[in-house]
Design a protein around this motif. Sequence first.
Motif, short mmCIF file in Angstrom:
data_model
loop_
_atom_site.label_atom_id
_atom_site.label_comp_id
_atom_site.label_asym_id
_atom_site.label_seq_id
_atom_site.Cartn_x
_atom_site.Cartn_y
_atom_site.Cartn_z
N GLN A 1 1.27 25.37 33.63
CA GLN A 1 1.28 24.49 34.42
C GLN A 1 2.69 23.97 34.68
O GLN A 1 3.43 23.77 33.84
CB GLN A 1 0.60 23.17 34.40
N LEU B 1 -5.88 12.59 32.48
CA LEU B 1 -5.39 11.82 33.88
C LEU B 1 -6.65 12.00 34.73
O LEU B 1 -6.84 12.97 35.26
CB LEU B 1 -4.02 12.36 34.50
N THR C 1 -3.21 21.26 37.80
CA THR C 1 -4.58 21.72 38.17
C THR C 1 -5.16 20.44 38.61
O THR C 1 -6.17 20.74 39.51
CB THR C 1 -5.14 21.82 36.71
N ASN C 2 -4.73 19.34 38.59
CA ASN C 2 -5.43 18.12 39.11
C ASN C 2 -5.12 18.13 40.74
O ASN C 2 -6.05 18.03 41.55
CB ASN C 2 -4.75 16.77 38.76
N ALA D 1 -4.03 23.34 30.02
CA ALA D 1 -4.20 22.21 31.30
C ALA D 1 -5.42 22.44 31.94
O ALA D 1 -5.95 23.58 32.45
CB ALA D 1 -3.12 22.58 32.31
N LEU D 2 -6.41 21.54 31.65
CA LEU D 2 -7.70 21.82 32.24
C LEU D 2 -8.21 20.49 32.99
O LEU D 2 -8.10 19.40 32.87
CB LEU D 2 -8.90 21.65 30.90
N SER D 3 -8.68 20.82 34.44
CA SER D 3 -9.00 19.80 35.16
C SER D 3 -10.61 20.18 35.52
O SER D 3 -10.91 21.13 36.01
CB SER D 3 -8.18 19.65 36.59
N ARG E 1 4.20 21.80 37.22
CA ARG E 1 4.27 20.46 37.81
C ARG E 1 3.29 19.50 37.34
O ARG E 1 2.60 18.70 38.16
CB ARG E 1 4.64 20.57 39.36
N GLY E 2 3.03 19.36 36.09
CA GLY E 2 1.88 18.89 35.58
C GLY E 2 2.36 17.37 35.60
O GLY E 2 3.26 16.65 35.41
N ARG F 1 -0.23 9.93 33.51
CA ARG F 1 -0.51 8.87 33.76
C ARG F 1 0.48 8.16 34.40
O ARG F 1 1.86 8.24 33.94
CB ARG F 1 -1.28 7.92 32.77
N LEU G 1 -7.16 17.07 31.71
CA LEU G 1 -6.85 16.96 30.27
C LEU G 1 -5.63 18.08 29.74
O LEU G 1 -5.67 19.09 30.14
CB LEU G 1 -8.03 17.50 29.63
N GLY G 2 -4.66 17.33 29.31
CA GLY G 2 -3.57 18.32 28.81
C GLY G 2 -3.58 18.25 27.17
O GLY G 2 -3.48 17.06 26.57
C1 BTN Z 1 -1.15 11.27 30.04
O1 BTN Z 1 -0.14 11.03 30.70
O2 BTN Z 1 -1.26 11.26 29.14
C2 BTN Z 1 -1.99 12.27 31.06
C3 BTN Z 1 -1.74 13.68 31.11
C4 BTN Z 1 -2.58 14.82 31.61
C5 BTN Z 1 -2.03 16.00 32.08
C6 BTN Z 1 -3.15 16.79 32.38
S1 BTN Z 1 -2.94 18.73 32.39
C7 BTN Z 1 -4.16 19.05 33.24
C8 BTN Z 1 -4.02 18.04 34.59
N1 BTN Z 1 -3.35 18.45 35.68
C9 BTN Z 1 -2.40 17.56 35.80
O3 BTN Z 1 -1.42 17.60 36.51
N2 BTN Z 1 -2.31 16.44 35.05
C10 BTN Z 1 -3.44 16.76 33.99
#
Ligand code: BTN
Length: 275
Positions: A48, A128, A22-23, A68-70, A50-51, A54, A145-146
């Motif tokens: 999602q 992220l 989503t990012n 999965a919220l962007s 291919r999430g 960080r 936000l995941g």
């Molecule tokens: C972390 O490493 O803790 C951050 C994880 C963030 C995951 C979320 S899911 C929605 C958004 N899309 C992504 O690809 N990553 C973030």
Amino acid sequence: MLELGQIEGLDRVLVLPQVGSTNDYASQVLDQRPEDWGAFNLIATDTQTRGRGRLDRIWLAPAGKNLALSFLIRPLFSTQTLPLEGYHWLGSLAALALADSLGRMGVAASLKWPNDLLIGQKKLAGILTQLLPEKEGGYALVVGLGLNVNLEAAELPVEGATSLLLATGRPHELGALAGEIASSFAAYYRAFEAAGWNPQTPLDLDGRQASLLERLESQTSTLGRRVTLHLPGGQQVQGVAEGLTPGGELELRADSGEIRAYRVGDLVHLRPAES
Ligand code: BTN
């Protein structure tokens, strides 16, 4: 597919049946059709593939079970400029908004610096944030936000993770949950904007006249703990997390006695036996 109705405080909500990240999607749409997006938008999915996490990690979630919220945020729509060095506060706002939403469901979560959400010492959610250049100058921000929602123990992506299902003993309706989190984050964003983007000005939000910084200090369970901070260059520092600076950096008293503030790093909360 998630079902999301109108959410108060959002300019646009886009629900996708499935997406890589989503990012990444937020970055593409801003690049292709910026005119379609207002100040505060949400791109959401429960699937999602291919999430991203960080520090170039991957963020794994089985289809249909997690959120999965962007949030695609464009401070250029604000009458008051948010300086670039203030953008990181928006990730903190999202973490606080999520903690508040969970609190209203009776789930006590704390923040692990900078923006993880924990239940006990287990990770429930991660955030992220990524800067995205605006065509007309300045930057937008995507706050991704995941949240682990309906995962059974065997489905947890890593050791040390948990889910809302495991914490509460019952499954949760993903659409309603996403709506609650999004309206909470939008309210935090508007309150922070009304506070002139100042982390030390009380947020007019919930009857509590506490500033962003005060809210972070009271909800960050990192503070007062022994920790190891892994720095981007490969070095690590061990010591006690003493507090947050006015800029939101983590102030660490290293075992050498040196006190320093850190903006980035991968933090591990140490149990007493490890210290
Ligand atoms: C972390 O490493 O803790 C951050 C994880 C963030 C995951 C979320 S899911 C929605 C958004 N899309 C992504 O690809 N990553 C973030």
